[in-house]
Design a protein around this motif. Sequence first.
Motif, mmCIF file in Angstrom:
data_model
loop_
_atom_site.group_PDB
_atom_site.id
_atom_site.type_symbol
_atom_site.label_atom_id
_atom_site.label_comp_id
_atom_site.label_asym_id
_atom_site.label_seq_id
_atom_site.Cartn_x
_atom_site.Cartn_y
_atom_site.Cartn_z
ATOM 1 N N LEU A 11 21.006 1.814 15.379
ATOM 2 C CA LEU A 11 22.097 2.062 16.325
ATOM 3 C C LEU A 11 22.652 3.480 16.144
ATOM 4 C CD1 LEU A 11 24.022 -1.348 16.153
ATOM 5 C CD2 LEU A 11 22.676 -0.482 18.078
ATOM 6 N N ALA A 12 22.758 3.886 14.897
ATOM 7 C CA ALA A 12 23.261 5.242 14.627
ATOM 8 C C ALA A 12 22.253 6.292 15.112
ATOM 9 C CB ALA A 12 23.537 5.393 13.133
ATOM 10 N N GLN A 13 20.961 6.028 14.877
ATOM 11 C CA GLN A 13 19.929 6.971 15.306
ATOM 12 C C GLN A 13 19.868 7.060 16.824
ATOM 13 O OE1 GLN A 13 18.022 8.852 12.970
ATOM 14 N NE2 GLN A 13 17.849 10.014 14.892
ATOM 15 N N ASP A 14 20.036 5.959 17.477
ATOM 16 C CA ASP A 14 20.046 5.967 18.938
ATOM 17 C C ASP A 14 21.195 6.811 19.468
ATOM 18 O OD1 ASP A 14 17.848 4.326 18.924
ATOM 19 O OD2 ASP A 14 18.981 2.464 19.290
ATOM 20 N N ASP A 15 22.288 6.776 18.769
ATOM 21 C CA ASP A 15 23.435 7.599 19.158
ATOM 22 C C ASP A 15 23.070 9.079 19.069
ATOM 23 O OD1 ASP A 15 25.847 9.090 19.196
ATOM 24 O OD2 ASP A 15 26.984 7.407 18.374
ATOM 25 N N VAL A 16 22.376 9.438 17.989
ATOM 26 C CA VAL A 16 21.970 10.851 17.807
ATOM 27 C C VAL A 16 21.067 11.292 18.948
ATOM 28 C CG1 VAL A 16 20.664 12.436 16.344
ATOM 29 C CG2 VAL A 16 22.233 10.763 15.310
ATOM 30 N N TYR A 17 20.070 10.460 19.256
ATOM 31 C CA TYR A 17 19.129 10.813 20.314
ATOM 32 C C TYR A 17 19.819 10.911 21.675
ATOM 33 C CZ TYR A 17 15.358 9.853 16.995
ATOM 34 O OH TYR A 17 14.521 9.879 15.911
ATOM 35 N N ALA A 18 20.741 10.026 21.890
ATOM 36 C CA ALA A 18 21.371 9.953 23.204
ATOM 37 C C ALA A 18 22.408 11.057 23.420
ATOM 38 C CB ALA A 18 22.006 8.583 23.388
ATOM 39 N N ASN A 19 23.037 11.492 22.394
ATOM 40 C CA ASN A 19 24.189 12.379 22.575
ATOM 41 C C ASN A 19 24.051 13.759 21.908
ATOM 42 O OD1 ASN A 19 25.859 10.327 23.959
ATOM 43 N ND2 ASN A 19 25.791 9.287 21.956
ATOM 44 N N GLY A 20 23.010 13.925 21.100
ATOM 45 C CA GLY A 20 22.883 15.180 20.350
ATOM 46 C C GLY A 20 22.716 16.411 21.239
ATOM 47 N N GLN A 21 21.825 16.348 22.228
ATOM 48 C CA GLN A 21 21.558 17.500 23.073
ATOM 49 C C GLN A 21 22.782 17.876 23.903
ATOM 50 O OE1 GLN A 21 18.674 19.500 23.053
ATOM 51 N NE2 GLN A 21 20.252 20.760 24.044
ATOM 52 N N ALA A 22 23.417 16.867 24.437
ATOM 53 C CA ALA A 22 24.607 17.155 25.226
ATOM 54 C C ALA A 22 25.678 17.817 24.365
ATOM 55 C CB ALA A 22 25.142 15.857 25.832
ATOM 56 N N TYR A 23 25.766 17.327 23.141
ATOM 57 C CA TYR A 23 26.732 17.937 22.237
ATOM 58 C C TYR A 23 26.405 19.399 21.982
ATOM 59 C CZ TYR A 23 29.314 18.858 17.918
ATOM 60 O OH TYR A 23 30.148 19.417 16.968
ATOM 61 N N ALA A 24 25.095 19.718 21.770
ATOM 62 C CA ALA A 24 24.684 21.103 21.514
ATOM 63 C C ALA A 24 24.935 21.980 22.737
ATOM 64 C CB ALA A 24 23.215 21.146 21.131
ATOM 65 N N ASN A 25 24.679 21.449 23.932
ATOM 66 C CA ASN A 25 24.885 22.227 25.153
ATOM 67 C C ASN A 25 26.354 22.579 25.363
ATOM 68 O OD1 ASN A 25 22.169 22.085 25.644
ATOM 69 N ND2 ASN A 25 22.306 20.449 27.183
ATOM 70 N N SER A 26 27.207 21.658 24.934
ATOM 71 C CA SER A 26 28.624 21.903 25.159
ATOM 72 C C SER A 26 29.281 22.641 24.007
ATOM 73 C CB SER A 26 29.356 20.568 25.390
ATOM 74 O OG SER A 26 29.269 19.748 24.228
ATOM 75 N N GLN A 27 28.731 22.475 22.846
ATOM 76 C CA GLN A 27 29.374 23.058 21.684
ATOM 77 C C GLN A 27 28.637 24.291 21.122
ATOM 78 O OE1 GLN A 27 32.358 21.974 20.615
ATOM 79 N NE2 GLN A 27 32.260 20.496 22.329
ATOM 80 N N GLY A 28 27.319 24.395 21.385
ATOM 81 C CA GLY A 28 26.561 25.522 20.837
ATOM 82 C C GLY A 28 26.793 26.813 21.661
ATOM 83 N N GLY A 29 26.702 27.935 21.001
ATOM 84 C CA GLY A 29 26.916 29.202 21.684
ATOM 85 C C GLY A 29 25.601 29.867 22.117
ATOM 86 N N CYS A 30 25.715 30.991 22.837
ATOM 87 C CA CYS A 30 24.566 31.796 23.273
ATOM 88 C C CYS A 30 24.818 33.251 22.826
ATOM 89 C CB CYS A 30 24.406 31.733 24.792
ATOM 90 S SG CYS A 30 24.006 30.070 25.434
ATOM 91 N N THR A 31 23.870 33.812 22.073
ATOM 92 C CA THR A 31 24.044 35.177 21.543
ATOM 93 C C THR A 31 23.130 36.125 22.331
ATOM 94 O OG1 THR A 31 24.477 34.252 19.356
ATOM 95 C CG2 THR A 31 23.897 36.595 19.493
ATOM 96 N N PRO A 32 23.681 37.262 22.906
ATOM 97 C CA PRO A 32 22.846 38.211 23.669
ATOM 98 C C PRO A 32 21.776 38.840 22.783
ATOM 99 C CG PRO A 32 25.172 38.541 24.119
ATOM 100 C CD PRO A 32 25.110 37.608 22.976
ATOM 101 N N ILE A 33 20.616 39.057 23.398
ATOM 102 C CA ILE A 33 19.507 39.684 22.663
ATOM 103 C C ILE A 33 19.591 41.180 22.886
ATOM 104 C CG2 ILE A 33 16.995 39.866 22.457
ATOM 105 C CD1 ILE A 33 16.817 37.003 23.499
ATOM 106 N N ARG A 34 19.549 41.965 21.862
ATOM 107 C CA ARG A 34 19.618 43.412 21.959
ATOM 108 C C ARG A 34 18.270 44.031 21.800
ATOM 109 N NH1 ARG A 34 25.028 44.716 18.415
ATOM 110 N NH2 ARG A 34 26.464 43.442 19.638
#
Length: 538
Positions: free
Chosen positions: A515-538
């Motif tokens: 049940l815990a693993q299913d939570d990770v699979y179901a919600n991990g990507q959405a969490y990264a999209n909303s919480q992860g940043g984007c760094t410009p490439i120089r």
Amino acid sequence: MKLTSTLIFSFFCILSTSTIFSHKLKKETIGFTVVEGKIFLKKSGTTAQNGSLEISISGEKYPDSKRRNKAIFRKDNTISQNSKTIDEKSFVVMEADISAEEKRFLREIYSIALNKSFLTGWDFNKPVKTYAEESKLGWKGVTVTNGHITELYFPADVNLKGIIPRSIVALRYLESFSITENANLFGQLPQEMGQLLNLKYLQISYTGVTGLVPDFVNCQALKKVLLNNNKLDSLPANFKAVTAKVVVNLSNNSFNELDSVLPAMENIPENNAKSKRSTNEKSTDLRGASFSSTIVPSSECIPIIGEIVVDKCKTNVRATPSSQTIKPGSATSISLTSSVPGTIFKWEVVSNGASGALAGTGNTITQILTKTGAAAGLVVYTVTPILGTCPGRPINVVINVELLYTNSVKSGSFVRNNCGAGGTAIAVTYTVPANTYFSSSSQAEADTLAQNDVDTKGQNYANTTGTCSYLFGNNPKGDFFTNETCGGNQEPEVVSYNVQANTYFAATQEEADQLAQDDVYANGQAYANSQGGCTPIR
């Protein structure tokens, strides 16, 4: 006999004695049951204009200002000598009841009457009064004279079921006592009847009473003894002295041979010797009662009145104890012995408000008795000693089953408090069944005892017998995800999405972790999209 009359006071006598009644005859010194009420003289038209006062109270006679029948008229308010009319508040009636001992006998008789509706007027909160057939007032079956019971009459309509109370000894002024056709009356006649020195007429006929006829030798006023159609079986040794001057009917009892204590022919009253009425004739009015005498010719010497016998068997029985009072559900413990070797014992039973009593034989009576009614139970064992094939004189052993209140059902819900980590307790019910606790005081006390049982034992019962449901929590689960929303010239940030331990529970550890693993699979990507940043490439 009903007493009816009026009380006449001289008007001037009232004036002269008012101080005596108001000061000397106080409630505290009189000591009677007080029935205070107004005498509405004005409404009755009674005045003092003629120099006399006429008052009618309770159908009794109270001439002058004397104390009669234990009733007192007391002057409360001063009456003006110039008054034409007696004030309606002027008198207080102080009216006595019979003695507490006499009233106790009436209470005990009332308790064994199956048809209490016949005993009209029997209100133990009020004084006992003579019953008047015309007005239907008073205590039915009771005559009171001068503050004492003098006559009692209980016909078949009363349907007495039990034993005549021994408290009859308190009726010292009793002259007439009659119980007829009460088939449920049982047990031995109270020997205390022989102490009723004013008794003139006694009739106990067509009942189930057994055993020994009371010794009436001291009852000098006695005129008739009608004890026919019962189950009596023996006489006192000096019964000869009674039959010599008293009309006696003992026909249709359980006697089985002639009794040598009977008088000779010449000692029987003439009117008795001449009687040839049927031995089966019933008597309903004691004073006008018929009686029966079967007289053998004088040449045969021995007259017979009824069927009178002595014991044929010289054996006996002793019960230890002779009576018992037990609680419902308890066992009797009666030991039977005899002074004659070889005697065996047989008993019959009559029960009223109790169950479990059985007829039997043996040397002990050990039976568990249970109360079946709302009142106290009564069991009478009639024990007969038997020598060979010959029965001796029976005795009665009386068992009282106490009137006790029993608890109603009481219960409570409890959960275990000792399941341990991961365990969830399931509620259980602890119940105290009805009739587990008893009280001689009240229903409330019996119920309180049962509730105390629930309160003190319920939790321990749950901890001992209750069950625990154990659920497993997940182990920590997590994974790394990158923000997939970054542009082509941006480097996505890698973030971690974690499910803490014990976020999910299941019946097994594997299920909880999944049940815990299913939570990770179901919600991990959405969490990264909303919480992860984007760094410009120089």
